[in-house]
Write an enzyme that holds these catalytic residues in place. Structure first.
Site, PDB file in Angstrom:
ATOM      1  N   GLU A  99     -27.033  27.997  44.210  1.00 55.96           N
ATOM      2  CA  GLU A  99     -25.509  27.309  44.180  1.00 55.96           C
ATOM      3  C   GLU A  99     -25.690  25.892  44.131  1.00 55.96           C
ATOM      4  OE1 GLU A  99     -23.225  28.639  42.420  1.00 55.96           O
ATOM      5  OE2 GLU A  99     -23.113  30.305  44.019  1.00 55.96           O
ATOM      6  N   HIS A 100     -25.059  24.975  43.138  1.00 52.97           N
ATOM      7  CA  HIS A 100     -25.427  23.777  43.185  1.00 52.97           C
ATOM      8  C   HIS A 100     -26.527  23.038  43.088  1.00 52.97           C
ATOM      9  CE1 HIS A 100     -20.942  22.833  44.174  1.00 52.97           C
ATOM     10  NE2 HIS A 100     -20.986  23.820  44.719  1.00 52.97           N
ATOM     11  N   THR A 101     -27.511  23.878  42.264  1.00 53.36           N
ATOM     12  CA  THR A 101     -28.790  23.328  41.694  1.00 53.36           C
ATOM     13  C   THR A 101     -28.678  23.025  40.376  1.00 53.36           C
ATOM     14  OG1 THR A 101     -29.172  25.803  41.603  1.00 53.36           O
ATOM     15  CG2 THR A 101     -30.029  24.833  43.827  1.00 53.36           C
ATOM     16  N   ASP A 102     -28.042  23.478  39.678  1.00 50.57           N
ATOM     17  CA  ASP A 102     -28.075  23.385  38.291  1.00 50.57           C
ATOM     18  C   ASP A 102     -27.876  21.948  37.683  1.00 50.57           C
ATOM     19  OD1 ASP A 102     -25.305  23.178  38.567  1.00 50.57           O
ATOM     20  OD2 ASP A 102     -24.822  24.560  36.792  1.00 50.57           O
ATOM     21  N   GLY A 132      -9.219  30.437  39.034  1.00 53.50           N
ATOM     22  CA  GLY A 132      -9.540  29.830  40.169  1.00 53.50           C
ATOM     23  C   GLY A 132     -10.237  30.572  41.233  1.00 53.50           C
ATOM     24  N   GLY A 140     -13.525  31.018  41.310  1.00 53.15           N
ATOM     25  CA  GLY A 140     -15.122  30.830  41.240  1.00 53.15           C
ATOM     26  C   GLY A 140     -16.025  31.439  40.282  1.00 53.15           C
ATOM     27  N   SER A 173     -12.750  28.690  33.255  1.00 55.34           N
ATOM     28  CA  SER A 173     -12.558  27.557  32.618  1.00 55.34           C
ATOM     29  C   SER A 173     -14.003  27.473  31.426  1.00 55.34           C
ATOM     30  CB  SER A 173     -12.684  26.338  33.315  1.00 55.34           C
ATOM     31  OG  SER A 173     -12.141  26.668  34.546  1.00 55.34           O
ATOM     32  N   GLU A 226     -16.481  20.089  29.400  1.00 57.38           N
ATOM     33  CA  GLU A 226     -15.920  20.336  30.589  1.00 57.38           C
ATOM     34  C   GLU A 226     -15.975  18.934  31.473  1.00 57.38           C
ATOM     35  OE1 GLU A 226     -16.064  23.796  32.977  1.00 57.38           O
ATOM     36  OE2 GLU A 226     -17.075  24.978  31.193  1.00 57.38           O
ATOM     37  N   ASP A 284     -22.855  27.798  34.197  1.00 57.92           N
ATOM     38  CA  ASP A 284     -21.961  28.602  33.832  1.00 57.92           C
ATOM     39  C   ASP A 284     -21.806  28.935  32.248  1.00 57.92           C
ATOM     40  OD1 ASP A 284     -21.258  28.400  36.511  1.00 57.92           O
ATOM     41  OD2 ASP A 284     -19.579  26.899  35.979  1.00 57.92           O
TER      42      ASP A 284
HETATM   43  C1  GLA Z   1     -19.587  25.249  39.118  1.00 53.32           C
HETATM   44  C2  GLA Z   1     -20.218  24.274  38.040  1.00 53.32           C
HETATM   45  C3  GLA Z   1     -21.535  24.957  37.906  1.00 53.32           C
HETATM   46  C4  GLA Z   1     -22.410  24.671  39.093  1.00 53.32           C
HETATM   47  C5  GLA Z   1     -21.464  25.624  40.255  1.00 53.32           C
HETATM   48  C6  GLA Z   1     -22.094  25.521  41.465  1.00 53.32           C
HETATM   49  O1  GLA Z   1     -19.391  26.338  38.670  1.00 53.32           O
HETATM   50  O2  GLA Z   1     -19.554  24.333  36.830  1.00 53.32           O
HETATM   51  O3  GLA Z   1     -22.374  23.857  36.927  1.00 53.32           O
HETATM   52  O4  GLA Z   1     -22.692  23.558  39.565  1.00 53.32           O
HETATM   53  O5  GLA Z   1     -20.370  25.400  40.272  1.00 53.32           O
HETATM   54  O6  GLA Z   1     -23.516  26.102  41.646  1.00 53.32           O
END
Ligand code: GLA
Length: 445
Positions: free
Chosen positions: A57-60, A152, A154, A158, A190, A201
């Protein structure tokens, strides 16, 4: 073959066992298209799924590792060209007001929260890339429950919408865009809307494979490609998704602050390690050697005074305090967990995988600060169910869903206990459903 025969065969291929219900869904959608736009001549139908992230998570956006899977829930767009250059978009759900705007290389953005901004973003970004305009189009969007992507939550509704729109535009304009470029352009679309996310995503929505998760290295090669590998989801345990029903309105601002904290980390690490461009570049250095180079907290103004600029990040103000050390620690440890999760999946080590999920949740909560009270209640209730291997929040955070790895014999108890506990503690209803990894986006007809 007739349009109907082609569609029937595409639905069978994409949805397998669920295809009977999907046939009805698509036929109803075609009826609705006819009632909006008169007939269904020259109709195209495109679909794109949401995603669930197993770990990473939040690594991309730090060029790290992720492991998402495409969901078996998707956004469907029915479309055909118009000769007048107008985009005319309807949604079967009445809460979405119709959208109309002319195609252009610069499309003015609509008000914050306007669903049409995703379409405006796609039209602008793809037109600029192709250096020509697509035709106008009549579009009908279908993403209602139970087959649509929950919003909404997660689960990247979108992105599913953006990818489906982009594929529609390319299909109507007869543009061929290489898949990885297509993914980058969807991500840029986006960004047009305002979130500085990465490519996870979009990648999952495009490249998802039935029954599989994707291990993806978000660092592009010099030629602009990405390394990825499909991994079968485990058979010994089920991946359940639990939607908290909570969506925090300030999530975009919080998200962008985390991006800023990571960029601040990069800027500060460059003083010692000048070649670093993303946190991924320090993955080979023991964390203990990095920690001392990063302040616990620093404001944007402090950074500017040190000559460090973070680039354009919407919503960031000079006094915002960035928790640089903890955020970078999360990214560093999370990347390691993803690599270990690949090993665990490949060797069928479900217990090990469960521990990694639980550790990832702790890091997301304590270091990256992206949990919220409702998600904590869900995690706590999931962990109390006997046999559960592990659980974590999934997606950007601040609401949305958790996932849990649950042995088959515990599924019924899990659903009951988690829903009861969540309701007792929050007065809210949790929606529990199995994650059945679906196929990536496609032009159906
Ligand atoms: C959202 C962002 C992704 C990613 C996640 C967290 O979904 O669109 O690119 O950063 O949060 O892992």
């Amino acid at each position: 073959m007739s349009m109907n025969e082609l569609l029937t065969s595409a639905i069978d291929t994409i949805y397998g066992a669920e295809s009977a219900a999907q046939q009805t869904r698509y036929q109803q959608a075609i009826e609705r298209f006819r009632s909006h736009f008169g007939d269904s001549e020259h109709l195209r139908i495109i679909r794109a799924p949401g995603r669930v992230n197993l770990i990473g998570e939040h690594t991309d956006y730090n060029h790290g590792y992720v492991m998402p899977a495409a969901l078996d829930k998707d956004v469907v767009i029915l479309a055909r060209s118009r000769a007048d250059g107008i985009v005319n978009m309807h949604n079967v759900e009445a809460s979405f007001a119709p959208i109309q705007f002319p195609v252009a290389e610069q499309v003015p953005i609509g008000p914050v929260g306007d669903w049409g901004n995703y379409v405006r973003g796609v039209v602008q970004i793809f037109s600029q890339y192709m250096q020509k305009l697509p035709p106008g189009m009549d579009l009908l969007v279908v993403s209602e429950p139970p087959y649509g992507v929950p919003r909404g939550a997660g689960l990247s509704s979108s992105t599913a919408f953006t990818v489906a729109t982009a594929m529609t535009v390319c299909s109507l304009a007869q543009w061929t865009v290489e898949p990885e470029e297509f993914i980058r352009l969807c991500s840029d679309s986006e960004w047009y809307v305002g979130t500085r996310g990465g490519i996870m995503d979009q990648f999952a929505s495009v490249f998802g494979e039935l029954g599989h998760a994707l291990f993806l290295d978000c660092r592009p090669t010099t030629a602009g490609y990405y390394r990825y590998q499909s991994l079968p989801l485990p058979h010994e345990a089920n991946l359940l998704v639990v939607d908290s029903g909570v969506h925090h309105e300030n999530a975009r601002g919080e998200f962008n602050q985390r991006v800023a904290a990571c960029r601040a980390g990069v800027g500060l690490l460059r003083k010692m390690h000048p070649t670093v461009t993303h946190l991924r570049d320090v993955q080979g250095i023991p964390w203990q050697q990095l920690e001392g180079l990063l302040p616990e907290s620093v404001t944007v103004r402090d950074l500017q005074q040190q000559g460090l600029e973070l680039g354009e990040i919407p919503g960031l103000d000079e006094t915002t305090a960035l928790r640089v050390r903890a955020c970078c620690r999360h990214v560093w440890t999370e990347n390691q967990r993803v690599i270990h999760a690949v090993d665990a999946l490949e060797s069928g080590d479900i217990v090990g995988l469960g521990h990694l999920l639980t550790a990832a949740h702790r890091s997301a909560r304590d270091d990256y600060s992206i949990s919220c009270p409702e998600l904590e209640v869900l995690i706590q209730s999931a962990q109390q169910v006997e046999g559960v291997f592990g659980a974590r929040l999934t997606g950007a955070g601040w609401g949305g869903c958790i996932i849990a790895l649950v042995p088959p014999h515990a599924i019924a108890t899990f659903q009951q206990n988690v829903q009861d506990f969540y309701f007792a503690k929050t007065g809210r209803t949790a929606n529990v459903f199995p994650c059945r990894a679906g196929s990536g986006a496609s032009v159906m007809i």
